[in-house]
Design an enzyme around this catalytic site. Sequence first.
Site, PDB file in Angstrom:
ATOM      1  N   HIS A 306     113.122  -5.156 -53.563  1.00 38.75           N
ATOM      2  CA  HIS A 306     112.957  -6.571 -53.223  1.00 38.75           C
ATOM      3  C   HIS A 306     113.936  -7.395 -54.049  1.00 38.75           C
ATOM      4  O   HIS A 306     114.197  -7.097 -55.200  1.00 38.75           O
ATOM      5  CB  HIS A 306     111.526  -7.042 -53.525  1.00 38.75           C
ATOM      6  CG  HIS A 306     111.164  -8.285 -52.801  1.00 38.75           C
ATOM      7  ND1 HIS A 306     111.502  -9.529 -53.272  1.00 38.75           N
ATOM      8  CD2 HIS A 306     110.541  -8.488 -51.617  1.00 38.75           C
ATOM      9  CE1 HIS A 306     111.071 -10.442 -52.409  1.00 38.75           C
ATOM     10  NE2 HIS A 306     110.494  -9.837 -51.403  1.00 38.75           N
ATOM     11  N   ASP A 363     106.114  -4.589 -46.807  1.00 40.06           N
ATOM     12  CA  ASP A 363     106.248  -3.829 -45.552  1.00 40.06           C
ATOM     13  C   ASP A 363     105.830  -2.372 -45.683  1.00 40.06           C
ATOM     14  O   ASP A 363     105.720  -1.666 -44.675  1.00 40.06           O
ATOM     15  CB  ASP A 363     107.705  -3.904 -45.074  1.00 40.06           C
ATOM     16  CG  ASP A 363     108.075  -5.324 -44.698  1.00 40.06           C
ATOM     17  OD1 ASP A 363     108.988  -5.883 -45.320  1.00 40.06           O
ATOM     18  OD2 ASP A 363     107.396  -5.880 -43.820  1.00 40.06           O
TER      19      ASP A 363
HETATM   20  C1  SDX Z   1     110.963  -8.569 -46.885  1.00 42.60           C
HETATM   21  O1  SDX Z   1     113.044 -12.177 -49.544  1.00 42.60           O
HETATM   22  C2  SDX Z   1     111.827 -11.996 -49.291  1.00 42.60           C
HETATM   23  O2  SDX Z   1     110.937 -12.577 -49.882  1.00 42.60           O
HETATM   24  C3  SDX Z   1     111.552 -11.006 -48.181  1.00 42.60           C
HETATM   25  C4  SDX Z   1     110.091 -10.706 -47.897  1.00 42.60           C
HETATM   26  C5  SDX Z   1     109.357 -11.911 -47.379  1.00 42.60           C
HETATM   27  O3  SDX Z   1     108.131 -11.953 -47.534  1.00 42.60           O
HETATM   28  O4  SDX Z   1     110.000 -12.778 -46.741  1.00 42.60           O
HETATM   29  O5  SDX Z   1     109.463 -10.236 -49.060  1.00 42.60           O
HETATM   30  C6  SDX Z   1     109.948  -9.649 -46.790  1.00 42.60           C
HETATM   31  O6  SDX Z   1     111.987  -8.684 -46.274  1.00 42.60           O
HETATM   32  C7  SDX Z   1     110.718  -7.418 -47.815  1.00 42.60           C
HETATM   33  C8  SDX Z   1     111.931  -6.434 -47.887  1.00 42.60           C
HETATM   34  C9  SDX Z   1     111.880  -5.520 -46.670  1.00 42.60           C
HETATM   35  N1  SDX Z   1     113.104  -4.695 -46.623  1.00 42.60           N
HETATM   36  C10 SDX Z   1     113.063  -3.380 -46.902  1.00 42.60           C
HETATM   37  O7  SDX Z   1     112.066  -2.790 -47.298  1.00 42.60           O
HETATM   38  C11 SDX Z   1     114.390  -2.671 -46.677  1.00 42.60           C
HETATM   39  C12 SDX Z   1     114.666  -1.725 -47.848  1.00 42.60           C
HETATM   40  N2  SDX Z   1     114.959  -2.536 -49.052  1.00 42.60           N
HETATM   41  C13 SDX Z   1     116.309  -2.911 -49.280  1.00 42.60           C
HETATM   42  O8  SDX Z   1     117.254  -2.820 -48.312  1.00 42.60           O
HETATM   43  C14 SDX Z   1     116.529  -3.906 -50.402  1.00 42.60           C
HETATM   44  O9  SDX Z   1     115.743  -3.528 -51.452  1.00 42.60           O
HETATM   45  C15 SDX Z   1     116.291  -5.375 -50.076  1.00 42.60           C
HETATM   46  C16 SDX Z   1     117.021  -5.805 -48.851  1.00 42.60           C
HETATM   47  C17 SDX Z   1     114.836  -5.636 -49.906  1.00 42.60           C
HETATM   48  C18 SDX Z   1     116.786  -6.197 -51.266  1.00 42.60           C
HETATM   49  O10 SDX Z   1     118.159  -6.087 -51.270  1.00 42.60           O
HETATM   50  P1  SDX Z   1     119.054  -6.658 -52.485  1.00 42.60           P
HETATM   51  O11 SDX Z   1     118.261  -7.539 -53.380  1.00 42.60           O
HETATM   52  O12 SDX Z   1     120.308  -7.196 -51.892  1.00 42.60           O
HETATM   53  O13 SDX Z   1     119.321  -5.371 -53.333  1.00 42.60           O
HETATM   54  P2  SDX Z   1     120.588  -4.424 -53.137  1.00 42.60           P
HETATM   55  O14 SDX Z   1     120.725  -4.044 -51.704  1.00 42.60           O
HETATM   56  O15 SDX Z   1     121.750  -5.075 -53.835  1.00 42.60           O
HETATM   57  O16 SDX Z   1     120.131  -3.119 -53.963  1.00 42.60           O
HETATM   58  C19 SDX Z   1     120.299  -3.036 -55.361  1.00 42.60           C
HETATM   59  C20 SDX Z   1     120.426  -1.542 -55.663  1.00 42.60           C
HETATM   60  C21 SDX Z   1     121.529  -0.862 -54.834  1.00 42.60           C
HETATM   61  O17 SDX Z   1     121.953   0.277 -55.559  1.00 42.60           O
HETATM   62  P3  SDX Z   1     123.308   0.126 -56.513  1.00 42.60           P
HETATM   63  O18 SDX Z   1     124.407  -0.404 -55.638  1.00 42.60           O
HETATM   64  O19 SDX Z   1     122.894  -0.825 -57.623  1.00 42.60           O
HETATM   65  O20 SDX Z   1     123.534   1.549 -56.985  1.00 42.60           O
HETATM   66  O21 SDX Z   1     119.206  -0.875 -55.286  1.00 42.60           O
HETATM   67  C22 SDX Z   1     119.478   0.023 -54.212  1.00 42.60           C
HETATM   68  C23 SDX Z   1     120.791  -0.399 -53.603  1.00 42.60           C
HETATM   69  O22 SDX Z   1     121.456   0.715 -52.969  1.00 42.60           O
HETATM   70  N3  SDX Z   1     118.370  -0.120 -53.258  1.00 42.60           N
HETATM   71  C24 SDX Z   1     117.781   0.867 -52.585  1.00 42.60           C
HETATM   72  C25 SDX Z   1     116.740   0.289 -51.852  1.00 42.60           C
HETATM   73  N4  SDX Z   1     116.718  -1.029 -52.095  1.00 42.60           N
HETATM   74  C26 SDX Z   1     117.723  -1.288 -52.961  1.00 42.60           C
HETATM   75  N5  SDX Z   1     118.054   2.203 -52.543  1.00 42.60           N
HETATM   76  C27 SDX Z   1     117.253   2.951 -51.730  1.00 42.60           C
HETATM   77  N6  SDX Z   1     116.227   2.455 -51.003  1.00 42.60           N
HETATM   78  C28 SDX Z   1     115.941   1.125 -51.047  1.00 42.60           C
HETATM   79  N7  SDX Z   1     114.925   0.637 -50.334  1.00 42.60           N
END
Ligand code: SDX
Length: 428
Positions: A306, A363
């Site tokens: 998140h 989720d």
């Molecule tokens: C919702 O914003 C809100 O409040 C949203 C929400 C709401 O109520 O409105 O809470 C609802 O959208 C919840 C999130 C649902 N999405 C997912 O579950 C999809 C999986 N999660 C990710 O794609 C990610 O964690 C996000 C999109 C939720 C957050 O993305 P960020 O903050 O841009 O983080 P990032 O993509 O920059 O990740 C940081 C690091 C990366 O690794 P490095 O480059 O540092 O090595 O963490 C890794 C990412 O690759 N990473 C994950 C991951 N989430 C982040 N690696 C594997 N699996 C994951 N789920």
Amino acid sequence: MNETASITFAEQSYDIDVIKGSEGELGLDIGQLRSKSGLITLDPGYVNTGSCQSAITFIDGEAGILRYRGIPIEQFAQSPNFIEVAWLLIFGSLPTRHEYDDFVVDLRKHANLDEGMKHHFEGFPRNAPPMAILSAMINALSCFYPELMKIEDPESFRNAAARLISKVRTIAAYAFRHSMGLPFIYPDPTLRYVPNFMHMMFSQPYQQYECSETVNTALSLLLILHADHEQNCSTSTVRMVGSSQANLFASCSAGVSALWGPLHGGANVAVIRMLEQIHEGNMTPEDYVKLAKDKNSDVRLMGFGHRVYKNFDPRAKILSEQAQSILREMKLHDPLLDIARKLEEIALQDPYFVERKLYPNVDFYSGIILRALGIPTDMFTVMFAIGRLPGWIAHWWEQHQTPGSRISRPRQIYTGNTKMDYMPIEQR
Ligand code: SDX
């Protein structure tokens, strides 16, 4: 007296006011930065950038706190009442008995759609994505209720909010019925909010769907937990569109489109697809976690991570407990819940997830509950939208009511060609 920060650039120093929120959050007010220094800020994804000041919802991502108008979400779990929470978010305080009863009457009165809208459903292919239909039909409301397009006063806003919150259920249910080739079931004004939705979804001309208290309570809580979440992608979209003075329906329709993405509200569908993939034996939970850590795979552990929560998402905690109790109460066993628990156990001990502070989000468990309630998977994100609608409406109105509110128009840093001349095609 505000504290100030100072930026030094090209041997010049610029004082920047520091704004402090009611929970102690600090922000640099860069409203005059460009005019004073010629500098702008750059923050792709707005990781460090606040777009507004808001009094609606507060999140402490480190402590895993979520409060609606100051009330911790855990306090709504005892006897969840989605309409009460919708009123709280939109109008700023819990409704009095009179306000609540009046609002309920309005919601019951306005659940029907204009008969002309039904033809639009018939025009969609049976396999049309329900989020496409939801976004289109919310926008179409502005064609049928022109008197609510121009919101000049709190009364017309309240009418538009009531119509939207009421009709979103009917639009969602009709999208589902159309996809199944089933006749539309009209709303029943004697039913409460959730039971009326479930009636429109699952009743048949020859048999009324009876919504149990277990289902009503579970779905009411699920909608409450999705009701608002500060400046998330879809809410920021609603504010962005609303800042041009576009009407409430058009702004919320844009919010539906933003919510659809798998990184946002679409994640609840992606989680179930992930769990089904593991359940069908294509891979083990360990294999999946390994793939999610592999930078070369485009696989993520859906429902994990998140932007704000660097601790447990408090909603995930509640939903995790609720999933267990719903299945028990309904005497159901869902193997996907066991797989979800296994994935959580593995990830929470894996340095990759621990170092990046990746925890289950809202989720991760919501789909298990929706499945138990009989909601089809491709309607999960629609359920998220029904829950989030009061939050979108609240933010649209808060921005609309903020003195001096301006159209949102971010700057950029240009990286393209410097000045060059047009070349006639014969010379290219
Ligand atoms: C919702 O914003 C809100 O409040 C949203 C929400 C709401 O109520 O409105 O809470 C609802 O959208 C919840 C999130 C649902 N999405 C997912 O579950 C999809 C999986 N999660 C990710 O794609 C990610 O964690 C996000 C999109 C939720 C957050 O993305 P960020 O903050 O841009 O983080 P990032 O993509 O920059 O990740 C940081 C690091 C990366 O690794 P490095 O480059 O540092 O090595 O963490 C890794 C990412 O690759 N990473 C994950 C991951 N989430 C982040 N690696 C594997 N699996 C994951 N789920």
